[in-house]
Design an enzyme around this catalytic site. Structure first.
Site, short mmCIF file in Angstrom:
data_model
loop_
_atom_site.label_atom_id
_atom_site.label_comp_id
_atom_site.label_asym_id
_atom_site.label_seq_id
_atom_site.Cartn_x
_atom_site.Cartn_y
_atom_site.Cartn_z
CG ASP A 95 -1.97 -1.05 1.23
OD1 ASP A 95 -1.72 -2.14 0.67
OD2 ASP A 95 -3.05 -0.81 1.81
CE LYS A 159 -5.19 2.04 2.65
NZ LYS A 159 -4.04 1.34 3.27
CE LYS A 188 -6.72 -1.38 2.59
NZ LYS A 188 -5.37 -1.91 2.88
#
Length: 231
Positions: A95, A159, A188
């Protein structure tokens, strides 16, 4: 409409272990919780990747970590190096925070090259790449542009947030992000995913991964509502 199974929802959750004050015992306990609920992954601090890999050996829970977290302002070279090291230690999901200031400045080529430097490390090794936009700092136009750049540069997911900015995931942002990328790219939500109701609302607009610290509370609540446990 029937409730989804606990197992199904668990595999949408990345159990977050990113607080700076967590001890190694805290990380081990978090990994044990993740294994008990059989979530999709744990997301740990870079230094904790080897510990988490050992703790989750033999389970179906992936180990993920963060890159350029939480501000995104490292150089592309440093981000690529962080990624290579994490993958070498056994991380299967990354991430990364994109360069927020460069995105706001309209320097799309810089942002794309920044993400691509990490994507080159993950794609060759079958590692998932999730790109954090940090939506609290962006306009809607910047969010949409950031999503498109991330997809073109090789992201597997976009995300919302790191969880360390003034705001986290919102339904409006998630709808915008879902429509800004193709079906190939997942969305996400992170930052504020604290209850089952919030998670299910977000899933209904196309979110397929959730960063959460309230994992046990969310999944236990679902089990109760399904009647899988007493109480």
């Amino acid at each position: 409409m029937p409730w989804p199974t606990v197992e199904y929802v668990a595999k949408m959750i990345d159990h977050s272990l990113l607080r700076p004050d967590l001890t190694t015992d805290d990380v081990r306990a978090g990994c044990a919780l993740a294994a008990r609920y059989d979530v999709a992954s744990v997301c740990v601090r870079p230094a904790d990747v080897p510990l988490a890999v050992r703790a989750l050996d033999g389970t179906d829970v992936a180990v993920g970590t963060v890159v350029a977290f939480p501000h995104g302002s490292s150089t592309a070279h440093v981000k690529a190096g962080e990624t290579a090291a994490a993958v070498g230690y056994g991380a299967r999901e990354i991430d990364m925070v994109l360069n927020i200031g460069r995105l706001r400045a309209g320097d799309d080529r810089y942002v794309a090259d920044d993400i691509r430097a990490v994507a080159e490390q993950t794609a060759a090794r079958g590692v998932l790449l999730k790109v954090i936009l940090e939506t609290a700092y962006l306009t809607d136009a910047e969010k949409a542009r950031g999503c498109r750049i991330a997809e073109e540069a090789g992201a597997d997911y976009v995300k919302t947030s790191s969880g360390f900015a003034p705001g986290g995931a919102t339904l409006d942002d998630l709808r915008l992000m879902r429509t800004s990328v193709s079906a190939r790219v997942g969305v996400k939500a992170a930052g504020g995913v604290r209850t089952l109701d919030i998670l299910l609302e977000m899933a209904a607009v196309g979110v397929t991964r959730f960063g959460a610290t309230a994992t046990a509370a969310i999944l236990d609540d679902l089990a109760r509502r399904r009647g899988d446990v007493a109480g």
